[in-house]
Design a protein around this motif. Structure first.
Motif, PDB file in Angstrom:
ATOM      1  N   HIS A 169       0.938  -1.272   0.036  1.00  0.00           N
ATOM      2  CA  HIS A 169      -0.082   0.030  -0.030  1.00  0.00           C
ATOM      3  C   HIS A 169       0.747   1.296   0.010  1.00  0.00           C
ATOM      4  O   HIS A 169       0.718   2.124  -0.763  1.00  0.00           O
ATOM      5  N   TRP A 256      -0.967  -3.824 -12.558  1.00  0.00           N
ATOM      6  CA  TRP A 256      -1.700  -2.659 -11.871  1.00  0.00           C
ATOM      7  C   TRP A 256      -1.307  -1.629 -12.908  1.00  0.00           C
ATOM      8  O   TRP A 256      -0.222  -1.548 -13.502  1.00  0.00           O
ATOM      9  N   THR A 287     -14.613   2.658 -15.820  1.00  0.00           N
ATOM     10  CA  THR A 287     -14.719   1.387 -14.730  1.00  0.00           C
ATOM     11  C   THR A 287     -15.762   0.460 -15.038  1.00  0.00           C
ATOM     12  O   THR A 287     -15.298  -0.689 -14.951  1.00  0.00           O
ATOM     13  N   ARG A 291     -14.904  -3.916 -16.041  1.00  0.00           N
ATOM     14  CA  ARG A 291     -15.873  -5.041 -15.737  1.00  0.00           C
ATOM     15  C   ARG A 291     -16.390  -5.978 -16.983  1.00  0.00           C
ATOM     16  O   ARG A 291     -16.435  -7.146 -16.762  1.00  0.00           O
ATOM     17  N   THR A 304     -10.490  -5.133 -11.350  1.00  0.00           N
ATOM     18  CA  THR A 304     -11.162  -4.276 -10.471  1.00  0.00           C
ATOM     19  C   THR A 304     -10.488  -2.592 -10.501  1.00  0.00           C
ATOM     20  O   THR A 304      -9.619  -2.343 -11.113  1.00  0.00           O
ATOM     21  N   GLY A 306     -10.176   0.361  -8.002  1.00  0.00           N
ATOM     22  CA  GLY A 306     -10.742   0.342  -6.666  1.00  0.00           C
ATOM     23  C   GLY A 306     -11.029   1.717  -6.152  1.00  0.00           C
ATOM     24  O   GLY A 306     -11.442   1.810  -4.975  1.00  0.00           O
ATOM     25  N   TYR A 307     -10.732   2.742  -6.874  1.00  0.00           N
ATOM     26  CA  TYR A 307     -11.052   4.081  -6.289  1.00  0.00           C
ATOM     27  C   TYR A 307     -11.190   5.204  -7.710  1.00  0.00           C
ATOM     28  O   TYR A 307     -10.465   4.793  -8.658  1.00  0.00           O
ATOM     29  N   GLU A 327      -6.682  -3.152 -12.090  1.00  0.00           N
ATOM     30  CA  GLU A 327      -5.940  -4.320 -11.706  1.00  0.00           C
ATOM     31  C   GLU A 327      -6.699  -5.252 -12.408  1.00  0.00           C
ATOM     32  O   GLU A 327      -7.784  -5.603 -12.316  1.00  0.00           O
ATOM     33  N   HIS A 423      -8.536  -8.630   4.336  1.00  0.00           N
ATOM     34  CA  HIS A 423      -8.281  -7.323   4.190  1.00  0.00           C
ATOM     35  C   HIS A 423      -9.367  -6.553   4.915  1.00  0.00           C
ATOM     36  O   HIS A 423      -9.898  -5.452   4.409  1.00  0.00           O
TER      37      HIS A 423
END
Ligand SMILES: [Zn+2]
Length: 458
Positions: A169, A256, A287, A291, A304, A306-307, A327, A423
């Protein structure tokens, strides 16, 4: 099986040497009932470790390269020394604790074998749980203590390893310590800067290391006979099947990217809908495109976003810039590449339609890694000998073992995660199930110690 007999003969030899008084405590690896590891002691060290970086709502925030991590490392170094290990820290901050091989008797030929390595990590994600990494790390030390208790010696030197910054992270580089050991990182990674303006090199210095020697952390093929890692599954497969031990087939590759949608920040009241360059609208479509492309073919691949980091991020301004990560994970590198190629095409189309720019830069890439079939077999047999059922499964999460696979054969043992939660502060594995994993690790270490020849092949 020949090597197996050899393990037994070492046990017999030990009994003769140490006298009958110890006979009761020296137990054959094949005894089905009764563990070698001390479940209570293992639980105590795990509970103590969970105090470092503990959050009020439970779980821990113990990021790699943080004060909490530094304090936890001191605790672990103490445990290793108490277990009689010779401790050293390499230039990437990885902690190693060594237990020498049995000194060969005068009659035996001097057998100098490479180390048998096992361990995990103790850093966490933000708001993480108490078992990810910790279970395997504390179990590895418990294996050493149990070997000491039972006065078991080994042909190979044994080494417990605690890898640095597995979660990645901090500084955006997962499985950092093992990547350094595998020679996958150049010195440029040390210049990465965190939110406080500190570089990775600064943090390595705080961990007592000289960044100029970073490349000395590299481990050459042949230096390690094999690597084992016990870890919680972090998924629900074992828990749902009610199977205590997972034999990991391989670790998925993880790639990533960091992407930026750049539009034009403007007044939300006066900019007509057809004149907008809305970076958030584009990023939102991107986004969903990720998917859709991941779902477009069959298999266990996952993807994914993620943000979304939206700028300026005000209610009355059309968003001008959005940063978002992509990712992708799969056991097959070619599949990841194929899906990414389709995603890039989709992003280009969205950028045209939304009148924004979408640019993506690769941030990190971890290749898929298969576990060694002989290691899988040793884990299976070890579990069976302890009366524990096994299930073969892939790892959807990344692990340091994937980097170790570049310089040594490796295997991984999974124990169940309640409800497949990880997590998260709610991450949980019952104590007896952690102890099951530690027992299988103990038995697998001894099996591989007896079986592996100097080339690392059974
Ligand atoms: Zn982990």
């Amino acid at each position: 099986m020949l090597r197996q007999h050899r393990a037994h003969s070492i046990v017999v030899w030990l009994i003769c040497l140490l006298g009958l008084g110890l006979a009761a405590s020296v137990r054959s690896d094949e005894q089905a009932s009764g563990g070698h590891v001390n479940a209570q002691r293992l639980q105590e060290t795990l509970e103590k470790l969970s105090e470092f970086g503990r959050n009020p709502e439970g779980g821990v925030t113990r990021l790699g390269f943080s004060e909490a991590d530094l304090a936890a490392r001191e605790y672990v170094l103490g445990l290793m020394r108490d277990a009689g290990l010779e401790v050293r820290v390499d230039a990437a901050g990885n902690i190693f604790g060594r237990r020498p091989a049995a000194t060969p008797g005068p009659a035996a030929g001097a057998e100098t074998l490479p180390v048998l390595l096992f361990g995990s990590h103790i850093d966490s994600v933000p708001q993480g749980g108490n078992f990810d990494g910790d279970a395997g790390s504390m179990s590895a030390i418990e294996v050493i203590r149990a070997l000491n208790d039972h006065r078991v010696t080994t042909r190979h030197p044994l080494e417990v390893v605690i890898w640095t910054n597995e979660e990645g992270h901090h500084f955006g580089k997962g499985v950092f310590g093992s990547a350094a050991a595998a020679g996958l990182l150049g010195p440029e990674v040390l210049e990465r800067r965190d939110d406080q303006g500190l570089t990775l090199a600064d943090w390595l210095r705080r961990y007592g290391q000289d960044p100029a020697k970073f490349e000395q952390a590299r481990i050459r093929p042949g230096a390690v006979a094999g690597y084992l890692e016990l870890h919680i599954e972090q998924g629900a497969v074992l828990d749902q099947a009610r199977i205590p031990i997972g034999v990991v087939e391989g670790i998925v590759g993880i790639q990533w990217w960091t992407c930026t949608a750049t539009g034009f920040a403007n007044h939300a009241g006066t900019t007509p809908m057809n004149r907008r360059q809305d970076a958030l609208a584009a990023a939102a479509r991107a986004t969903l495109a990720v998917r859709e492309e991941v779902r477009a073919e069959s298999g266990r691949q996952v993807g994914t976003v993620g943000y979304l980091k939206v700028e300026p991020g005000a209610r009355n301004i059309v968003p001008g810039r959005v940063e978002f990560p992509v990712e992708l994970r799969d056991l097959e590198a070619a599949k990841i590449a194929r899906i990414w190629a389709r995603i890039e095409k989709r992003f280009a189309a969205i950028a045209r339609e939304e009148n924004v720019k979408i640019e993506c830069a690769p941030l990190s890439s971890d290749a898929p890694a298969r576990t060694d079939p002989a290691f899988q077999q040793a884990i299976r047999e070890s579990a069976q000998s302890a009366g524990l059922a096994t299930l073969d499964l892939p790892s959807g999460a990344g692990h340091d073992a994937q980097n170790v696979a570049r310089f040594a054969p490796m295997g991984m043992i999974f124990v169940p995660s309640r409800g497949g939660i990880s997590h998260s502060p709610r991450e949980f594995t019952p104590w007896e199930e952690v102890a099951n994993g530690a027992e299988v690790l103990y038995r697998t270490v001894l099996r591989l110690d007896a079986r592996l020849n100097p080339e690392g092949k059974p």
